[in-house]
Design an enzyme around this catalytic site. Structure first.
Site, PDB file in Angstrom:
ATOM      1  N   LEU A  91       2.191  -0.767 -17.894  1.00  0.00           N
ATOM      2  CA  LEU A  91       1.762   0.551 -18.381  1.00  0.00           C
ATOM      3  C   LEU A  91       2.936   1.524 -18.419  1.00  0.00           C
ATOM      4  CD1 LEU A  91      -0.488   2.573 -19.184  1.00  0.00           C
ATOM      5  CD2 LEU A  91      -0.869   2.964 -16.728  1.00  0.00           C
ATOM      6  N   GLU A 138       6.620   3.392 -18.540  1.00  0.00           N
ATOM      7  CA  GLU A 138       7.791   3.261 -19.399  1.00  0.00           C
ATOM      8  C   GLU A 138       8.941   4.087 -18.831  1.00  0.00           C
ATOM      9  OE1 GLU A 138       5.377   2.454 -23.575  1.00  0.00           O
ATOM     10  OE2 GLU A 138       6.642   4.247 -23.407  1.00  0.00           O
ATOM     11  N   TRP A 166       9.383  -0.497 -14.337  1.00  0.00           N
ATOM     12  CA  TRP A 166       8.803  -0.592 -12.993  1.00  0.00           C
ATOM     13  C   TRP A 166       7.638  -1.586 -12.955  1.00  0.00           C
ATOM     14  CZ3 TRP A 166      12.485   1.421 -10.453  1.00  0.00           C
ATOM     15  CH2 TRP A 166      13.145   2.565 -10.913  1.00  0.00           C
ATOM     16  N   ILE A 167       7.842  -2.719 -13.604  1.00  0.00           N
ATOM     17  CA  ILE A 167       6.778  -3.707 -13.711  1.00  0.00           C
ATOM     18  C   ILE A 167       6.893  -4.703 -12.552  1.00  0.00           C
ATOM     19  CG2 ILE A 167       5.661  -5.412 -15.171  1.00  0.00           C
ATOM     20  CD1 ILE A 167       5.690  -2.442 -16.196  1.00  0.00           C
ATOM     21  N   ARG A 185       8.970  -2.316  27.263  1.00  0.00           N
ATOM     22  CA  ARG A 185      10.209  -1.570  27.516  1.00  0.00           C
ATOM     23  C   ARG A 185      10.094  -0.742  28.796  1.00  0.00           C
ATOM     24  NH1 ARG A 185      15.685  -1.060  26.891  1.00  0.00           N
ATOM     25  NH2 ARG A 185      16.313   1.086  26.414  1.00  0.00           N
ATOM     26  N   GLY A 219      13.295   3.767  19.361  1.00  0.00           N
ATOM     27  CA  GLY A 219      14.588   4.409  19.560  1.00  0.00           C
ATOM     28  C   GLY A 219      15.666   3.717  18.755  1.00  0.00           C
ATOM     29  N   GLY A 220      16.811   3.497  19.378  1.00  0.00           N
ATOM     30  CA  GLY A 220      17.913   2.835  18.687  1.00  0.00           C
ATOM     31  C   GLY A 220      17.542   1.456  18.198  1.00  0.00           C
ATOM     32  N   GLU A 274       1.054   3.171  -8.363  1.00  0.00           N
ATOM     33  CA  GLU A 274      -0.335   3.431  -8.774  1.00  0.00           C
ATOM     34  C   GLU A 274      -0.630   4.930  -8.876  1.00  0.00           C
ATOM     35  OE1 GLU A 274      -1.636   0.918  -9.765  1.00  0.00           O
ATOM     36  OE2 GLU A 274      -1.514  -0.799  -8.450  1.00  0.00           O
ATOM     37  N   THR A 312       1.880   8.568  -8.265  1.00  0.00           N
ATOM     38  CA  THR A 312       2.513   9.210  -7.110  1.00  0.00           C
ATOM     39  C   THR A 312       1.498  10.051  -6.349  1.00  0.00           C
ATOM     40  OG1 THR A 312       3.124  11.224  -8.291  1.00  0.00           O
ATOM     41  CG2 THR A 312       4.677   9.379  -8.408  1.00  0.00           C
TER      42      THR A 312
END
Length: 386
Positions: A130, A132, A161-162, A272, A343-344, A367, A369
């Site tokens: 759809l 373009e 973007w197909i 952790r 975290g890291g 679908e 934005t």
């Protein structure tokens, strides 16, 4: 961390068996392969074919044509489970289901008998052409043109973007057959082996690297006239109806991705140790997880509510836009917070949460934005919709 209570689905043996099968496939086939395929940018075509042979590529469509005939609420639950393990595969199922919509809902009986069983049987994969280059959100002004030449349409233009470009077996090509605006658009069902259909080099995407996305050039592609789906110049309504269903699919994928990120973050926070105890016991971490859990539950309920409207044959366009907007925004926040919990460690590729965060971003774009979703919702409000 999925339970029957969280799903809101009716507890029937058929639904239970479907969810058990989906979880088994997701755990044994998807989860172990996701990181490697995403790192290499390789589309898991055989794995998607396996899902198709297991019946997961035609779930919401009629049994008489090879589908499963299940409710959309259950289908979205399947997408959610798949997305919690590997978003690219869940997206592939969602896009394929979207690509089957025009024929399933607007094709003639003869067209459905001829082509739909192969689409739903698992061997074929679809794409939805759809957008373009000059008009993503402005679909009503697309420029790809189809001119009837004898017993075939000659189609010329560029689609952008197909998803599944280059790996799809068929394309729904929305093209201009009449005058300007939404009233001059038609839908053609084209085989991917058409020599006039030329997928271009894949886009180098931020996330979902295992999912091929590219432009598709149509260079005078000849598509037989009997492959016109729905009425001539009636394709725009087909496209918008398909997108309503597709938005629910993306929303379910977002819920699943968020759930996967939360599950991983909880496991990490339990293991952790800092200052002599698990970091999940600190409010700074525990409250992030509590908020994420609540947001996911709300998104899931909104998506299931919209799907229930669809299943009941009631208008659901507004609910679909709200679901897509809310669920994808939740996915972006939850995955970002999951990185923060680690975290890291969350910033390196040793853990999947950085990938989840990159993947969540695209769900706010595809679908329609989320700005388009807000536009849709605001227009309903202006008309007096509650």
């Amino acid at each position: 961390m999925f339970t029957d209570e969280m799903s809101g689905l009716p507890e029937t043996p058929e639904i239970a068996a479907l969810m058990e099968l989906t979880c088994e496939l997701a755990d044994k086939e998807l989860a172990p392969r996701a990181a490697d395929h995403e790192e290499r940018g390789e589309f898991p075509r055989e794995l998607v074919r396996t899902l198709g042979r297991s019946g997961l590529l035609g779930l919401p469509y009629p049994e008489e044509f090879g589908g499963a005939g299940i409710a959309y609420t259950a289908y979205l639950r399947v997408l959610e489970i798949l997305a919690s393990r590997w978003l690219a595969v869940a997206e592939a199922v969602s896009v394929h289901t979207l690509a089957c919509y025009p024929l399933a809902h607007h094709g003639t009986d003869e067209q459905r008998r001829r082509w739909l069983p192969e689409m739903l049987g698992g061997e074929q994969l679809g794409a939805y052409a759809l957008s373009e280059p000059a008009g993503g959100s402005d679909a009503a002004n697309l420029t790809t043109r189809a001119v009837l030449d004898g017993d075939a349409y000659a189609v010329t233009g560029v689609k952008a973007w197909i998803t599944h470009a280059g790996v799809a077996d068929f394309y729904n090509v929305f093209c201009r057959t009449g005058g300007p605006g939404s009233g001059g658009i038609s839908c053609l069902l084209a085989d991917a082996d058409n020599p006039g259909i030329q997928p271009q080099a894949r886009e180098r995407t931020m996330g979902l690297r295992a999912s091929p996305v590219a432009q598709v050039v149509l260079d005078g592609a000849r598509v037989d006239a009997d492959r016109l789906i729905g009425p001539l110049d009636g394709g725009f309504a087909i496209a918008m109806g398909a997108l309503d269903s597709g938005r629910l699919g993306i929303a379910a994928c977002a819920v699943g991705l968020a759930q996967g990120a939360l599950d991983y973050a909880i496991g990490y926070a339990r293991d952790r140790q800092q200052f002599g105890r698990s970091i999940i016991d600190f409010q700074g971490v525990g409250f992030l997880l509590a908020d994420a859990s609540t947001q996911i539950a709300a998104a899931r309920a909104l998506v299931q509510s919209a799907a229930a409207l669809r299943d009941a044959g009631k208008p659901y366009s507004l609910a679909a836009a709200q679901s897509k907007l809310f669920a994808t925004d939740v996915a972006m926040k939850v995955t970002t917070d999951a990185v923060q919990v680690l975290g890291g460690a969350g910033y390196v590729t040793d853990h999947p949460v950085e990938r989840y965060m990159r993947e969540a971003k695209v769900l706010q774009i595809v679908e329609g934005t989320n700005q388009i979703q807000r536009l849709v919702i605001s227009r309903y409000l202006a008309k007096g919709a509650v």
